[in-house]
Write an enzyme that holds these catalytic residues in place. Structure first.
Site, PDB file in Angstrom:
ATOM      1  N   HIS A   1       0.831  -1.209   0.000  1.00 57.75           N
ATOM      2  CA  HIS A   1       0.000   0.000   0.000  1.00 57.75           C
ATOM      3  C   HIS A   1       0.862   1.254   0.000  1.00 57.75           C
ATOM      4  O   HIS A   1       2.048   1.209   0.327  1.00 57.75           O
ATOM      5  CB  HIS A   1      -0.925   0.003   1.222  1.00 57.75           C
ATOM      6  CG  HIS A   1      -2.112  -0.885   1.071  1.00 57.75           C
ATOM      7  ND1 HIS A   1      -2.057  -2.235   1.299  1.00 57.75           N
ATOM      8  CD2 HIS A   1      -3.396  -0.616   0.685  1.00 57.75           C
ATOM      9  CE1 HIS A   1      -3.246  -2.776   1.064  1.00 57.75           C
ATOM     10  NE2 HIS A   1      -4.077  -1.819   0.689  1.00 57.75           N
TER      11      HIS A   1
ATOM     12  N   LYS B   1      -0.907   4.871   4.799  1.00 60.34           N
ATOM     13  CA  LYS B   1      -1.851   3.938   5.422  1.00 60.34           C
ATOM     14  C   LYS B   1      -1.548   3.782   6.916  1.00 60.34           C
ATOM     15  O   LYS B   1      -0.385   3.628   7.299  1.00 60.34           O
ATOM     16  CB  LYS B   1      -1.778   2.588   4.707  1.00 60.34           C
ATOM     17  CG  LYS B   1      -2.830   1.609   5.196  1.00 60.34           C
ATOM     18  CD  LYS B   1      -3.051   0.467   4.223  1.00 60.34           C
ATOM     19  CE  LYS B   1      -4.064  -0.539   4.750  1.00 60.34           C
ATOM     20  NZ  LYS B   1      -5.383   0.082   5.007  1.00 60.34           N
TER      21      LYS B   1
END
Ligand SMILES: NC(=O)c1ccc[n+]([C@@H]2O[C@H](COP(=O)([O-])OP(=O)(O)OC[C@H]3O[C@@H](n4cnc5c(N)ncnc54)[C@H](O)[C@@H]3O)[C@@H](O)[C@H]2O)c1
Ligand SMILES: O=C(O)C1=N[C@H](C(=O)O)CCC1
EC number: 1.17.1.8
Length: 261
Positions: A151, A155
């Protein structure tokens, strides 16, 4: 027209959802919520000058006729938001990850008590939903599995909601067992990743990434890799739209977009 409130509208996913709801012929954006908001109406933002949507920045101030609450906020605020929505008869469509299992159980009990439908979807992308289903199927035959999720570096939670859900779905069809050498030792802490019933989960965080997952299976003399990529947050929007359209027909809180497809 389905009346929709978007929580977390100042964020990456919230903003993408606001655009989708405004463009959708069957949805009406009736409110937006974000503690970071200082404006009173969405039309104070030049990008939304043609709209007339009240902005709230505190839960206690929310006064709305919304039927669906779309939540893309933070792991530490989603539980309170979902409780608020259910208590006010608003169907939560939750994309925010990081809810604990006991919190999900509490929300499901509340939804049942109130007779309100709701959805928690760890991933609204069809490629991710299919990846989880394919991985569950593959694990019936190839039970040694490792998950790598990748990601963007903003995040907050690790591992991703999708990775945890993938591991849970695989665990439904696979006997828990330790993988790797029985005497293996980490010479650098964390080298083997997180452990979910013997499955290892590795979380990568890098600029430039959006949301990606690989599930790796190893067998005798062979291997299988299943991968999905969300290159753009638009990839989540058709799933969010399906959930907004369908969720009011239910009286329970479900986990997984596949329940509505
Ligand atoms: N399910 C999916 O398909 C999917 C896809 C992408 C992201 N996500 C998840 O969605 C969440 C948000 O991701 P993002 O990239 O948009 O984050 P972001 O940081 O860009 O946005 C979060 C927004 O929530 C706001 N916020 C904070 N507390 C709040 C509260 N109590 N109520 C309302 N708003 C609040 C913040 O001010 C911010 O504007 C994360 O948990 C992420 O994992 C899920
Ligand atoms: O951008 C994020 O954060 C994402 N989170 C979800 C997860 O934790 O699985 C889904 C994909 C994007």
């Amino acid at each position: 027209m389905v009346k929709v409130l978007v929580a977390g509208f100042k964020g990456r996913m919230g903003n993408t959802t606001v655009q989708m709801v405004l463009e959708h012929a069957d949805f009406e954006l009736v409110a937006v919520y974000d503690p970071m908001a200082s404006e009173k109406n969405l039309n104070e933002n030049p990008a939304y000058a043609q709209t007339d949507v009240p902005v709230f920045n505190q839960l206690v101030d929310i006064d709305t006729k919304a039927e669906v609450w779309v939540d893309f906020t933070r792991p530490d605020s989603v539980f309170e938001n979902a409780q608020y929505a259910l208590q006010h008869g608003i169907s939560p469509v939750i994309g925010t990850t990081g809810l604990q299992d006991d919190q999900v159980i509490q929300l499901q009990a509340l939804a049942k008590q109130k007779g309100v439908g709701g959805l928690i979807a760890p991933n609204f992308g069809i490629s991710a939903v299919l990846l989880m289903q394919f991985a569950q199927k593959a694990a019936q035959y190839l039970p040694d599995v490792e998950i790598i999720e990748m990601h963007h570096d903003n995040k907050l939670d690790a591992p991703s909601g999708t990775a945890i859900n993938t591991a849970k779905m695989i665990a439904e069809v696979r006997q828990a067992h330790k993988q790797g050498h029985p005497e293996e030792k980490e010479t650098l802490a964390g080298a083997r990743g997180a452990d979910y019933e013997g499955m290892r989960i590795h979380a990568v965080r890098l600029p430039g990434y959006v949301a990606h997952e690989q599930v790796l299976f190893g067998g005798k003399g062979e291997a299988l890799t299943i991968r999905q990529d969300s290159f753009d947050r638009i990839s989540f929007m058709s799933g969010v739209a399906v959930a907004i359209e369908k969720i009011r027909a239910y009286q329970e809180l479900m986990v997984g977009l596949e329940n509505l497809l």
